[in-house]
Design a protein around this motif. Sequence first.
Motif, PDB file in Angstrom:
ATOM      1  N   PRO A 101       0.814  -1.224   0.000  1.00 41.36           N
ATOM      2  CA  PRO A 101       0.000   0.000   0.000  1.00 41.36           C
ATOM      3  C   PRO A 101       0.846   1.272   0.000  1.00 41.36           C
ATOM      4  O   PRO A 101       0.654   2.165   0.813  1.00 41.36           O
ATOM      5  N   VAL A 102       1.812   1.322  -0.886  1.00 41.42           N
ATOM      6  CA  VAL A 102       2.607   2.554  -1.025  1.00 41.42           C
ATOM      7  C   VAL A 102       2.386   3.109  -2.431  1.00 41.42           C
ATOM      8  O   VAL A 102       2.118   2.362  -3.358  1.00 41.42           O
ATOM      9  N   GLY A 103       2.549   4.432  -2.572  1.00 38.62           N
ATOM     10  CA  GLY A 103       2.329   5.059  -3.876  1.00 38.62           C
ATOM     11  C   GLY A 103       0.894   5.518  -4.011  1.00 38.62           C
ATOM     12  O   GLY A 103      -0.011   4.964  -3.395  1.00 38.62           O
ATOM     13  N   LYS A 104       0.736   6.539  -4.857  1.00 37.30           N
ATOM     14  CA  LYS A 104      -0.620   7.110  -4.988  1.00 37.30           C
ATOM     15  C   LYS A 104      -1.516   6.221  -5.848  1.00 37.30           C
ATOM     16  O   LYS A 104      -1.028   5.399  -6.635  1.00 37.30           O
ATOM     17  N   VAL A 105      -2.819   6.426  -5.689  1.00 38.76           N
ATOM     18  CA  VAL A 105      -3.797   5.706  -6.509  1.00 38.76           C
ATOM     19  C   VAL A 105      -4.402   6.719  -7.477  1.00 38.76           C
ATOM     20  O   VAL A 105      -4.837   7.788  -7.063  1.00 38.76           O
ATOM     21  N   VAL A 106      -4.366   6.384  -8.771  1.00 37.00           N
ATOM     22  CA  VAL A 106      -4.915   7.323  -9.756  1.00 37.00           C
ATOM     23  C   VAL A 106      -6.021   6.643 -10.558  1.00 37.00           C
ATOM     24  O   VAL A 106      -6.135   5.425 -10.555  1.00 37.00           O
ATOM     25  N   GLU A 107      -6.775   7.479 -11.269  1.00 42.54           N
ATOM     26  CA  GLU A 107      -7.843   6.937 -12.102  1.00 42.54           C
ATOM     27  C   GLU A 107      -7.377   6.841 -13.545  1.00 42.54           C
ATOM     28  O   GLU A 107      -6.659   7.723 -14.033  1.00 42.54           O
ATOM     29  N   ILE A 136       0.102   3.503  -8.321  1.00 42.22           N
ATOM     30  CA  ILE A 136       1.354   3.849  -9.002  1.00 42.22           C
ATOM     31  C   ILE A 136       2.499   3.597  -8.033  1.00 42.22           C
ATOM     32  O   ILE A 136       2.814   4.452  -7.195  1.00 42.22           O
ATOM     33  N   ASN A 137       3.111   2.427  -8.100  1.00 40.26           N
ATOM     34  CA  ASN A 137       4.252   2.188  -7.204  1.00 40.26           C
ATOM     35  C   ASN A 137       5.367   1.382  -7.877  1.00 40.26           C
ATOM     36  O   ASN A 137       6.128   0.701  -7.217  1.00 40.26           O
ATOM     37  N   GLY A 138       5.443   1.506  -9.203  1.00 41.83           N
ATOM     38  CA  GLY A 138       6.457   0.768  -9.958  1.00 41.83           C
ATOM     39  C   GLY A 138       7.871   1.120  -9.539  1.00 41.83           C
ATOM     40  O   GLY A 138       8.753   0.252  -9.462  1.00 41.83           O
ATOM     41  N   SER A 160      -8.803  -5.980  -6.853  1.00 40.09           N
ATOM     42  CA  SER A 160      -8.313  -4.720  -7.414  1.00 40.09           C
ATOM     43  C   SER A 160      -6.982  -4.917  -8.149  1.00 40.09           C
ATOM     44  O   SER A 160      -6.383  -3.968  -8.621  1.00 40.09           O
ATOM     45  N   PHE A 161      -6.518  -6.172  -8.249  1.00 47.02           N
ATOM     46  CA  PHE A 161      -5.225  -6.456  -8.886  1.00 47.02           C
ATOM     47  C   PHE A 161      -5.418  -6.548 -10.399  1.00 47.02           C
ATOM     48  O   PHE A 161      -6.028  -7.495 -10.900  1.00 47.02           O
ATOM     49  N   ASP A 162      -4.902  -5.547 -11.105  1.00 50.75           N
ATOM     50  CA  ASP A 162      -5.083  -5.483 -12.551  1.00 50.75           C
ATOM     51  C   ASP A 162      -3.953  -6.248 -13.233  1.00 50.75           C
ATOM     52  O   ASP A 162      -2.796  -5.823 -13.229  1.00 50.75           O
ATOM     53  N   LEU A 163      -4.308  -7.398 -13.830  1.00 49.08           N
ATOM     54  CA  LEU A 163      -3.278  -8.295 -14.381  1.00 49.08           C
ATOM     55  C   LEU A 163      -2.499  -7.650 -15.536  1.00 49.08           C
ATOM     56  O   LEU A 163      -1.275  -7.768 -15.617  1.00 49.08           O
ATOM     57  N   LEU A 213       9.058   3.608 -15.397  1.00 48.21           N
ATOM     58  CA  LEU A 213       8.506   3.450 -14.053  1.00 48.21           C
ATOM     59  C   LEU A 213       8.239   4.811 -13.402  1.00 48.21           C
ATOM     60  O   LEU A 213       7.253   5.004 -12.699  1.00 48.21           O
ATOM     61  N   TRP A 214       9.121   5.736 -13.672  1.00 45.99           N
ATOM     62  CA  TRP A 214       8.958   7.095 -13.128  1.00 45.99           C
ATOM     63  C   TRP A 214       7.666   7.722 -13.674  1.00 45.99           C
ATOM     64  O   TRP A 214       6.946   8.407 -12.979  1.00 45.99           O
ATOM     65  N   ASN A 215       7.428   7.471 -14.976  1.00 40.52           N
ATOM     66  CA  ASN A 215       6.225   8.016 -15.620  1.00 40.52           C
ATOM     67  C   ASN A 215       5.147   6.942 -15.765  1.00 40.52           C
ATOM     68  O   ASN A 215       4.437   6.893 -16.752  1.00 40.52           O
ATOM     69  N   GLU A 216       5.061   6.094 -14.765  1.00 40.08           N
ATOM     70  CA  GLU A 216       4.160   4.949 -14.828  1.00 40.08           C
ATOM     71  C   GLU A 216       2.723   5.346 -15.199  1.00 40.08           C
ATOM     72  O   GLU A 216       2.053   4.665 -15.965  1.00 40.08           O
ATOM     73  N   GLU A 217       2.315   6.490 -14.689  1.00 39.49           N
ATOM     74  CA  GLU A 217       0.937   6.926 -14.909  1.00 39.49           C
ATOM     75  C   GLU A 217       0.632   7.106 -16.397  1.00 39.49           C
ATOM     76  O   GLU A 217      -0.508   6.936 -16.832  1.00 39.49           O
ATOM     77  N   ALA A 218       1.708   7.458 -17.164  1.00 41.09           N
ATOM     78  CA  ALA A 218       1.499   7.739 -18.597  1.00 41.09           C
ATOM     79  C   ALA A 218       1.020   6.501 -19.349  1.00 41.09           C
ATOM     80  O   ALA A 218       0.393   6.622 -20.398  1.00 41.09           O
ATOM     81  N   ILE A 219       1.285   5.339 -18.806  1.00 40.68           N
ATOM     82  CA  ILE A 219       0.882   4.113 -19.525  1.00 40.68           C
ATOM     83  C   ILE A 219      -0.647   3.999 -19.602  1.00 40.68           C
ATOM     84  O   ILE A 219      -1.192   3.320 -20.466  1.00 40.68           O
ATOM     85  N   LEU A 220      -1.315   4.705 -18.702  1.00 38.23           N
ATOM     86  CA  LEU A 220      -2.775   4.597 -18.660  1.00 38.23           C
ATOM     87  C   LEU A 220      -3.449   5.206 -19.888  1.00 38.23           C
ATOM     88  O   LEU A 220      -4.621   4.948 -20.146  1.00 38.23           O
ATOM     89  N   THR A 221      -2.707   6.037 -20.645  1.00 30.31           N
ATOM     90  CA  THR A 221      -3.320   6.607 -21.857  1.00 30.31           C
ATOM     91  C   THR A 221      -2.804   5.913 -23.119  1.00 30.31           C
ATOM     92  O   THR A 221      -3.067   6.363 -24.218  1.00 30.31           O
ATOM     93  N   THR A 222      -2.040   4.817 -22.973  1.00 24.86           N
ATOM     94  CA  THR A 222      -1.510   4.148 -24.169  1.00 24.86           C
ATOM     95  C   THR A 222      -2.522   3.129 -24.712  1.00 24.86           C
ATOM     96  O   THR A 222      -3.435   2.696 -24.007  1.00 24.86           O
TER      97      THR A 222
END
Length: 612
Positions: free
Chosen positions: A272-278, A292-294, A377-380, A432-441
């Motif tokens: 449970p570390v790192g922020k949770v984003v939509e 987001i905890n990559g 909540s584990f997204d494979l 990993l630093w920009n892990e959130e960006a993968i959500l728009t790929t």
Amino acid sequence: MPSRKFADGEVVMGRWPGSVLYYEVQVTSYDDVAHLYTVKYKDGTELALKESDIRSQSSFKHRKSQSSSSSPSRRSSSRSRSRSPGRPARGRRRSASQSREHKDDKKKTIQETSLALLVLVLFKPSENNTKRYNGEPESTEKNDTSCVILEQKLKPDLEVKRVLEQYSLRSRKDDKKKEEIYSEKKTFVAVKPIEKVPTKTKELEFGGRIGTFMMVFLLPATVLYLLLMCKQDDPSLLNFPPLPALESLWEGRVFGVFLLWFFLQAVFHLLPVGKVVEGLPLSNGRKLQYRINGLYAFILTAAAIGVLLYFQFELHYLYDHFLQFAVSAAVFSLALSIYLYVRSLKAPEEELAPGGNSGYFIYDFFTGHELNPRIGSFDLKYFCELRPGLIGWVVINLAMLLAEMKIHNLSVPSLSMILVNSFQLLYVVDALWNEEAILTTMDITHDGFGFMLAFGDLVWVPFVYSLQAFYLVGHPTTISWPVAAAITVLNCIGYYIFRSANSQKNNFRRNPADPKLANLKFIPTATGKGLLVTGWWGFVRHPNYLGDIIMALAWSLPCGFNHILPYFYVIYFICLLVHREARDEHHCKQKYGLAWERYCQRVPYRIFPYIY
Ligand code: NDP
């Protein structure tokens, strides 16, 4: 023969294909044979729609007036920035107390049918800081006032709470926080009956059923071939490696280490570390949450490897059993793909991937049938995209570096090996630093999770992308410092283009009103999203691919020019990205119609300026 319901020239509301969004359109013709209406959207896009995808304008207006937000004062406030889906909840309460008639109507609606929600989104880009592309004719600008109606089936009373959560019907205070994302959209709510979205995949990619069937065998065979070639003293293309004995490809202990690695990464992901984003909204309007905890997982992995090395663990075990590790990963990814396909058969239609729902087993198995398979909540898919394979790639590279030192009795690794390790480490850390960006790929938003991504993430990435480091262990290459410096500059240029292009698009998609993007122009589209036409996305249509390819070249150059094998990656990668670009163009053309064509006119080159 059924008669047509809508006349030529009639202005109606047409559903945007594959979505739950309705736009104002004009009927231009009707095909008696196919029973399809040709309709024209406000931006000029013409599409053929079924009658069931068309509604009369009055049906929307009527329902709107029945809704609690129908008083003139409230209607005008519904267009204000603070209008949120939270309003209707309050509105419903108010209308109930305002008149008995309204109360009875409402009761009747809830008792007799299901409660449904209709979100009207008014898109006004003129209010955000990002400038519109000003070279477009007036008709393009008209898109801005398009009404976008998002509807969702919902059940009565008991489901109201779930509905409110689904549509983020929170207090205005909470809404303010959420305004950061898609802050230009205004919403209001009315009552609307239920509708289901068809998501069948009609256009097959990757050579259809035959192509995907062959890929299931061709991809593992290619990995095996490349690794066997790389092990040879003379890895010339025509010097085919002898086939190894089957039993030499499998070792239970190696498979155990692979499983340990996979589940260790899963544990790191669950911390449970790192922020949770939509993520971006799904076709039903819902947004999934992602942790987001990559980078934390990477740091923990680095610490674990450090401990192993401290206790004299021989990391070149990985090099010695490289082929067996690749086979273990392939077996695991095949088992995972079978599991994914079987569970996808029970998934609701709306959770299937837009690109992997053809109804053909092999095609859906390969491309991925379910879009976001989750265990709790584990997204494979999200987990496999960036964790076991990508972090595993760095660990493999490190093992190759240590193997090189050991085999060639070096006190420091070769310059070539240092460059390959550093460049690829930068790439992985950046991802990993920009892990959130993968959500728009495309991988997350369009492709399902099937054999293609499972094998790609768990086998192809770690075992093929590390080919240069593997090659250098068996084929030492010496490069001078000036050459090393030139290759480093090339990698930095590639990285700069790749990173800034991806960040620009990602920031724009997440928050078009971001002040950092104030100097960029875009073409508005009928969907409400804009297409950037200045900055990197005005240079070529896929600047991020250009940067990626430049980096790929920089990763191969340290291996010298004795063999083509270390250049496999850059050659394959150009083919992959050219094909991917064509797929993306196709999807964008479907999504954005005429606006996409205008974008292509304005930005004529796809990846390589003045070449392609
Ligand atoms: P992209 O990140 O390039 O996204 C494409 C999407 O961007 C389009 O579908 C469209 O989606 C949006 N878009 C297109 N043009 C514009 C525009 N002008 N303005 C705003 N948005 C636009 O897709 P990928 O997932 O293919 O690539 C992501 C990254 O991953 C890239 O850097 C790529 O190089 C890299 N990659 C690496 C691989 C590897 O193996 N190393 C493999 C594949 C990719 P919408 O409008 O719906 O938002």
